[in-house]
Design an enzyme around this catalytic site. Structure first.
Site, PDB file in Angstrom:
ATOM      1  N   HIS A 152       6.648  -2.722 -15.246  1.00 62.31           N
ATOM      2  CA  HIS A 152       6.751  -2.941 -13.809  1.00 62.31           C
ATOM      3  C   HIS A 152       6.592  -1.655 -13.003  1.00 62.31           C
ATOM      4  O   HIS A 152       6.904  -1.624 -11.814  1.00 62.31           O
ATOM      5  CB  HIS A 152       8.091  -3.605 -13.454  1.00 62.31           C
ATOM      6  CG  HIS A 152       8.013  -4.522 -12.277  1.00 62.31           C
ATOM      7  ND1 HIS A 152       8.342  -4.152 -11.009  1.00 62.31           N
ATOM      8  CD2 HIS A 152       7.605  -5.798 -12.187  1.00 62.31           C
ATOM      9  CE1 HIS A 152       8.170  -5.163 -10.179  1.00 62.31           C
ATOM     10  NE2 HIS A 152       7.724  -6.183 -10.871  1.00 62.31           N
ATOM     11  N   ASP A 193      16.523  -6.398  -7.094  1.00 64.51           N
ATOM     12  CA  ASP A 193      16.151  -7.699  -6.526  1.00 64.51           C
ATOM     13  C   ASP A 193      15.420  -8.572  -7.533  1.00 64.51           C
ATOM     14  O   ASP A 193      15.432  -9.791  -7.432  1.00 64.51           O
ATOM     15  CB  ASP A 193      15.267  -7.499  -5.292  1.00 64.51           C
ATOM     16  CG  ASP A 193      16.042  -6.977  -4.097  1.00 64.51           C
ATOM     17  OD1 ASP A 193      17.228  -7.329  -3.963  1.00 64.51           O
ATOM     18  OD2 ASP A 193      15.475  -6.207  -3.303  1.00 64.51           O
ATOM     19  N   GLU A 231      21.096  -6.835   2.870  1.00 62.58           N
ATOM     20  CA  GLU A 231      19.748  -6.280   2.939  1.00 62.58           C
ATOM     21  C   GLU A 231      19.142  -6.640   4.294  1.00 62.58           C
ATOM     22  O   GLU A 231      19.824  -7.169   5.179  1.00 62.58           O
ATOM     23  CB  GLU A 231      18.859  -6.803   1.796  1.00 62.58           C
ATOM     24  CG  GLU A 231      19.178  -6.191   0.445  1.00 62.58           C
ATOM     25  CD  GLU A 231      18.069  -6.402  -0.583  1.00 62.58           C
ATOM     26  OE1 GLU A 231      16.964  -6.868  -0.190  1.00 62.58           O
ATOM     27  OE2 GLU A 231      18.302  -6.098  -1.764  1.00 62.58           O
TER      28      GLU A 231
END
Length: 545
Positions: free
Chosen positions: A123, A184, A295
């Site tokens: 990632h 997240d 957030e």
């Protein structure tokens, strides 16, 4: 191709006779040319040809194996911008496989020119987990001891560095426990996030994931397996956390846990004024009794915002919400979550109402949802499935992640949201504050020095083969404009998941921490074998005669 044992005096202890002779010859040549190992001496050595390196690796007795072809996955990542093919990929089954391989490469010295990158779920964004012509270690194939959850006054879980956070969530929930801090997106490996920081909406309260680790097992650039913690080999422990993989490969982690809730009240509200939006965010993170997750994100020139939420969220006032018009304007969404158990619902709702009464959001835009704890934490995976179905997941992702001091966030927003991105954006733009006091300053992670700073993440996706505003070139040019702005304005911005092309830029990034960073590199990876994709150290930083 599976590696097979060669000729050994003692299995697992010595290289083959051929490799020993080669190493000896290179050592003699090396000392004759330079008198001592140093940064400039490598140019005087004749490097091992790739086929000799491969032959050398294949003599190692491993439980896993080397793959010498069909390694396309190791030549790409989520960023889908850089594609660097490795010479080989190690698929380890044990920690010893990794240790033995790195030690072997280290003992080959300057002459091997082989670099090593640990790859988790791939990632990374800018080729950080790739090794051009080098060796990639597939951490997800590591079969360490089973995940073990320990209950008690200070509960924790021991996991492999190649384990995914989503698996840790499901396993710890069986004991009514869960980690405190998340990212997240949970389909990432432990070693990958801990090498960066691991930031999400819980960071204002618990700090990033690297602040919630009791102990690590690390393989250094010398091939040494070291157990470390805040009290044992502390310099390596703090160096590896947020260290971008420069000092060692995380093969095991002991992660702090807390009692897990069952349900989550998930809330979104909108603001049209940035100053009011940030004031309310900062107010919430300053409270002792507040939300468990905070957030926010920026919405630029989008129509029908609230209608897009209705499938998952319920408006408090449906009639007022239906009359709200968002066309052509920039809005700021504050996203909050409160964890609870079913028998606490009434008290939880009272607490939420009290917290919301102190905020100055646009009243018709209050939307709520109630989901399970797992559904909330794994929410991004739902979006991933939808994007994959449309062929929009494996596209270029030229993301830009920044940490911005509170004192400079308004200047930044005025220029970036008001001018550079005034018409549209190519993906979500996250923005939320965190408390510096919750972050451990001993780790390698670099942040602004103010008590409160903001994470601002431009999570853009490019359309393949496009030449318009959605093209990779246009998004990268936009990112460049943002960087040029805060650089010329001398804002004290730090990149998160940093990407630079020169050592001078890296020195500026680390600032006063640069010398300590270099000293750790000398101590734990003196030949600069590890994590070459960051391009921090192009050659060895020290060696001895």
């Amino acid at each position: 191709m599976v590696s097979k044992p060669g000729c050994f005096y003692e299995q697992g202890s010595f290289p083959s006779i051929k490799i020993l002779i080669l190493l000896l010859l290179h050592s003699i040549l090396h000392k004759a040319n330079s008198g001592c190992s140093n940064n400039s001496s490598s140019s005087s050595l004749v490097p091992f040809p790739p086929h000799e390196i491969l032959s050398s690796l294949q003599t190692l007795p491993l439980d896993g194996y080397f793959s010498l072809s069909n390694n396309e996955d190791a030549a790409k990542d989520f960023g889908n911008i850089h594609h660097f093919p490795p010479l080989a990929v190690l698929h380890p089954k044990t920690v010893s496989d990794i240790s033995r391989t790195i030690k072997h490469v280290f003992e080959m010295g300057f002459a091997s020119e082989l670099k090593v990158a640990a790859r988790g779920h791939g990632h990374s964004l800018q080729g950080q987990a790739q090794a051009n012509g080098g060796l990639v270690i597939n951490m997800e194939s590591l079969q360490g001891p089973e995940m073990k959850v320990h209950v008690g006054e200070f509960p924790y879980v021991d996991v492999s560095g190649g384990e995914l956070w989503i698996n840790i969530l499901h396993q710890t929930l069986k004991h009514g426990l869960a980690p405190k801090s998340w990212t997240d997106y949970l389909h990432l490996t432990v070693g990958g996030t801990l090498s960066n920081a691991g930031i999400s909406g819980q960071a204002f309260k618990h700090g990033p994931q690297i602040n919630n680790i009791f102990q690590l097992e690390v393989i250094t650039g010398k091939g040494e397996v070291v157990t470390c913690s805040g009290n044992r080999n502390a310099d390596l422990f703090h160096g590896v956390l947020g260290g971008l993989g420069q000092f060692g490969i995380i093969t095991r982690a002991r992660i702090s846990l807390e009692t897990a809730p069952k349900m989550v009240k998930w809330i979104r509200v909108l603001y049209s004024e940035f100053s009011i939006f940030t004031r309310d965010q900062e107010h919430l993170i300053s409270l002792k009794n507040t939300f468990d997750y905070i957030e926010g994100f920026v919405i630029i020139n989008k129509t029908g915002i609230l209608n897009n939420w209705r499938s998952s969220f319920d408006p408090k006032s449906p009639l007022q919400a239906s009359q709200f018009n968002s066309d052509g304007r920039t809005f700021y969404c504050l996203e909050m979550a409160k964890y609870f158990n079913p028998d606490e619902a009434e008290l939880m709702n009272q607490n939420i109402d009290h917290l919301l009464s102190k905020l100055s959001y646009i009243q018709p835009t209050l939307f709520r949802s109630e989901v399970s704890y797992v559904e909330f934490l794994d929410r991004v995976h739902v979006s991933e499935k939808k994007l994959r179905a449309k062929g929009l997941w494996e596209v270029p992702h030229p993301w830009l992640n920044l940490l911005i001091p509170r004192s400079e966030i308004h200047d930044f927003a005025e220029e970036v949201f008001g001018k550079i991105l005034k018409d549209t954006s190519n993906g979500p733009i996250l923005i939320y504050p965190v408390n510096q006091t919750r972050w451990n300053s001993k780790t390698s992670l670099v942040t602004p020095e103010e008590d409160v700073f903001y994470l601002v993440a431009f999570l853009s996706s490019a359309v393949p083969n496009s030449t318009g505003a959605n093209s990779l070139e246009q998004i990268e040019a936009q990112n460049k404009r943002i960087i040029e702005f805060y650089t010329s304005a001398q804002l004290k911005v730090k990149q998160y998941l940093p990407h630079y092309s020169t050592q001078e830029e890296w020195e500026a990034h680390f600032g006063s921490q640069w010398e300590a960073f270099v000293e750790r590199k000398k101590a734990y990876d003196p030949l600069a074998l590890l994590a070459p994709g960051h391009r921090i150290f192009q050659k060895a930083v020290s060696a001895s005669c």
